[in-house]
Write an enzyme that holds these catalytic residues in place. Structure first.
Site, mmCIF file in Angstrom:
data_model
loop_
_atom_site.group_PDB
_atom_site.id
_atom_site.type_symbol
_atom_site.label_atom_id
_atom_site.label_comp_id
_atom_site.label_asym_id
_atom_site.label_seq_id
_atom_site.Cartn_x
_atom_site.Cartn_y
_atom_site.Cartn_z
ATOM 1 N N HIS A 60 -2.030 -12.503 -2.199
ATOM 2 C CA HIS A 60 -3.079 -13.250 -1.509
ATOM 3 C C HIS A 60 -2.650 -14.655 -1.104
ATOM 4 O O HIS A 60 -3.438 -15.398 -0.523
ATOM 5 C CB HIS A 60 -4.333 -13.301 -2.379
ATOM 6 C CG HIS A 60 -4.988 -11.970 -2.555
ATOM 7 N ND1 HIS A 60 -6.109 -11.763 -3.324
ATOM 8 C CD2 HIS A 60 -4.657 -10.745 -2.063
ATOM 9 C CE1 HIS A 60 -6.444 -10.490 -3.292
ATOM 10 N NE2 HIS A 60 -5.572 -9.847 -2.536
ATOM 11 N N HIS A 79 0.815 -1.206 0.000
ATOM 12 C CA HIS A 79 0.000 0.000 0.000
ATOM 13 C C HIS A 79 0.855 1.265 0.000
ATOM 14 O O HIS A 79 0.378 2.314 -0.423
ATOM 15 C CB HIS A 79 -0.966 -0.014 1.187
ATOM 16 C CG HIS A 79 -2.124 -0.935 0.982
ATOM 17 N ND1 HIS A 79 -3.416 -0.601 1.310
ATOM 18 C CD2 HIS A 79 -2.192 -2.186 0.449
ATOM 19 C CE1 HIS A 79 -4.227 -1.600 1.006
ATOM 20 N NE2 HIS A 79 -3.493 -2.581 0.491
#
Length: 740
Positions: free
Chosen positions: A270, A101
């Site tokens: 993920h 992020h």
């Protein structure tokens, strides 16, 4: 939308077609009216940087005990703290999300965002919904940052922590480069959007709305205000995997990623950790910027009995993608294709997908109690990798070839976390990869020409038949592609002679080809990149001499010439200017005023208001306008470096009126004494008389006695732009004064 090029970095459709809005959109003060206005202490050139202007981060980094730092980061990964316990006893997934992020805000459109300055520490990113609870990840890193101090920036530490996290869980990495320098305040020149609500608000709308013929606006890359990429629940919260695939292509492409990189990053990220939606969203506390002072900059905390027990709600989705959430395996793709998935809701009410009848061994451990097993999940964005034909083909290949996934993820992760660092010469540290990658915009090393070569070339230029305006315009077109945001572009490499830049409308391809052909004929062993800049410098010296000033334009040689094979055409295409106020160029009508687009361009070039002012005034009188248009050329001595632009703009005997009442772009200057038309100008010209701050600066350059100051200030600002991308230069510049 017809009036806006959807690829335009400057064009910003914030309020619909025809709406003119502010350059910066919503500001921190809009979101958090009570935030302490510390920026009032940093006016008039006062720096907020406590390290001081003489601090050399590269030198400090060289003294870093890199191995010890990595060892401390590795130990942190499994040192679970009671005040914020690690899922599965491992902080690795948390640190990967923090690094992702930090870097994932990068956008290729204008080069802004990204990891290079540690902006995640400041608003608005610090308090974005998508960054929920990452404040705790940074607090976990604080003891390490405190220990190593000035030798590692926060910006570098975020990314290195992500790398170490991957390695500690057996995942592949491609390398790490330091060199990111911290800033100490929010970068206020980044446009994050004009929406008045964050994602999650009842009135919020996704930015990509095909039914309304709306695409991502101008420079933006995320599909919603407050997100890094796309809504994991689907477009606008609609669980539509194919719509999610469409949005993923749009957002990831604007972050410089192709489809294979998109799949690799999604699957690789993920492979680790879990999402958090164990309780309804009303249990949320406020974001850090809105919390009380006693919370000490932490936000999103739940009620007191939950603090210390885990991460109750962040995204609202609940569960792990893999049955081995702290190990690098192929389980993500294995599970995605092994099971059918049904649409369900998390305890927090978020839409997610759950495997139908999962086998016990394919279930995930509970994040707090490893003796328990819980079903894995997929988001709508994950389902897109299975249901979209292109994404599925890539996913199946990765499922069947783990080594291909290893390599693709490692390379894509490196690109994600280093894309905004600029040329490889800026990289620091023992883990910088030897391999050179095309997205690093490589330029072969050049050789600086000697004094005799410079003198001989300059004399040839002066007798070449090329005008001052042509030479200056070509040099400006080459160098002014530079962006301080991601350190791309600039004169080094002479990519103005390559696709796509040689065909950009702003560069007047036919005239550019003629000028470059002549310079190639004259330059001998001098690189084309050096020849372009040197020819512009010679032209400026001549223009100054013709105006009565004996000055030198410093020239630093040694630029190399890039090749077409090592130029990422698609990536450079995003950089095509749709407006350049310095050349009085506006390709199509934009939804931001043209004078604001000039500010945006000057900001990306790293210019101050005086530098912007003096450059524009000088370029006008030198004849550098696109298409040789007359607007703004407020002089009878075009081609001479005079302060006539400012003198005539500020003349009280001139009044201005619109050429066309239906447009507000072009104006005619009339003589108040009735002698008719005197000048023509654009909004970009007239703002230097209408804006009080710019007028005050323009007045300095129009004053009697400041003619030479104008010339010298112009040359200084010109050289700054010409050398903006010279990260390789350590020697003093070679100067020429050949024009006289």
């Amino acid at each position: 939308m017809a009036d806006e090029d959807p690829r335009c970095p400057e064009g910003r459709n914030g309020g619909g077609a025809g709406t003119v809005r502010s350059l910066l959109g919503r500001t921190n003060k809009d979101w958090w009216p009570d935030v302490l206005p510390v920026e009032i202490l940093h006016q008039h050139g006062v720096s907020p940087n406590p390290m001081g202007e003489d601090y050399d981060y590269a030198e400090a980094f060289k003294a870093l005990d890199y191995a010890a730092l990595k060892a401390d980061l590795t130990a942190l990964m499994t040192d679970s703290k009671p005040w914020w316990p690690a899922d599965y006893g491992h902080y690795g997934p948390f640190m990967i999300r923090m690094a992702w992020h930090a870097a994932g805000t990068y956008r290729v459109t204008d080069g802004r965002g990204g990891s290079s300055s540690g902006q995640q520490r400041f608003e608005p990113l610090n308090s974005w919904p998508d960054n929920g609870n990452l404040d705790k990840a940074r607090r976990l890193l604080w003891p390490i940052k405190q220990k190593y101090g000035k030798h590692i920036s926060w910006a570098d530490l975020f990314i290195l922590a992500g790398n170490v996290a991957i390695e500690s869980m057996g995942g592949p990495t491609f390398g790490f480069a330091g060199g990111r320098k911290d800033v100490f305040q929010s970068e206020g020149d980044t446009y994050w959007g004009a929406e008045e609500q964050w994602i999650g608000h009842a009135e919020h709308k996704t930015r990509i709305r095909p039914d309304e013929q709306l695409e991502l606006e101008g420079p933006l890359a995320a599909d919603s205000m407050g997100l890094i990429y796309v809504n994991p629940e689907g477009p606008g919260g609609n669980p539509d995997p194919l719509g999610s695939a469409r949005d993923m292509r749009a957002t990831f492409s604007r972050m410089a990623m192709n489809s294979e990189e998109t799949v690799a990053l999604t699957a690789g990220g993920h492979a680790f950790g879990k999402t958090h939606g164990a309780k309804p969203a009303e249990n949320f506390g406020k974001e850090p910027a809105a919390e009380s002072v006693h919370m000490q900059g932490l936000g999103w905390l739940t009620d007191s009995e939950e603090i210390g027990k885990g991460h109750i709600t962040t995204s609202g989705i609940e569960g792990s993608w893999s049955n081995n959430p702290t190990k690098w395996t192929g389980d993500y793709f294995r599970l995605l294709f092994k099971y059918d998935y049904e649409l369900t809701s998390s305890p927090a009410g978020a839409k997610q997908w759950t495997p139908v009848n999962p086998e016990w061994e394919d279930m995930a451990p509970d994040a707090r109690d490893p003796s328990k097993r819980v079903p894995t999940i997929m988001t709508t964005a994950d389902m897109a990798l299975k249901l979209d034909p292109e994404f599925r083909a890539i996913s199946e290949r990765f499922r069947d070839d783990q080594s291909a996934l290893d390599d693709a993820f490692a390379r894509a992760w490196f690109k994600l976390t280093h894309r905004d660092m600029g040329p490889k010469v800026r990289y620091l540290g023992p883990e910088v990869p030897e391999e050179t990658l095309i997205w690093q915009d490589p330029v072969p090393e050049g050789t600086a020409p000697g004094d005799d070569e410079i003198a001989a070339f300059a004399q040839k230029v002066l007798t070449s038949g090329l005008s001052v305006g042509q030479l200056v315009k070509t040099a400006w077109a080459s160098a002014s592609t530079y962006r301080k945001s991601d350190h791309r572009g600039g004169a080094n490499g002479a990519r103005i002679a390559l696709a796509p830049q040689k065909s950009w409308a702003i560069n007047e391809p036919a005239e550019l080809a003629s000028v470059l052909a002549k310079l190639n004929e004259l330059r001998g062993s001098i690189s084309l990149a050096d020849a372009i800049v040197l020819a512009g410098s010679v032209a400026i010296e001549k223009a100054a001499t013709d105006a009565g000033f004996d000055v030198k334009v410093p020239f630093t040689g040694g630029r190399g010439d890039a090749t077409q094979d090592w130029t990422d055409v698609e990536s450079f295409a995003w950089m095509e200017p749709q407006a350049d106020g310095f050349r009085n160029y506006l390709r199509t009508r934009q939804t931001v005023k043209t004078e604001e687009l000039l500010l945006d361009k000057a900001s990306l070039l790293g210019l101050s208001a005086p530098e912007m002012t003096v450059l524009l005034g000088g370029l006008r009188v030198l004849g550098a306008n696109h298409g040789d248009k007359p607007e703004g050329v407020l002089t009878e001595r075009k081609g001479q470096l005079t302060n006539d632009f400012f003198v005539n703009l500020l003349d009280n005997e001139t009044f201005w009126e619109l050429v066309d009442p239906s447009s507000d772009e072009e104006f005619i200057g009339h003589d108040r004494g009735g002698k008719g038309e005197k000048w023509r100008a654009t909004r970009t010209d007239l703002v230097f008389g209408s804006n009080s701050q710019l007028r005050a600066t323009a007045e300095v350059y129009a004053e009697n006695g400041n003619e030479e100051k104008f010339v010298r200030d112009f040359i200084k600002a010109w050289v700054k732009v010409m050398d903006a991308d010279r990260f390789d230069v350590t020697a003093k510049p070679v100067t020429s004064n050949i024009a006289t």
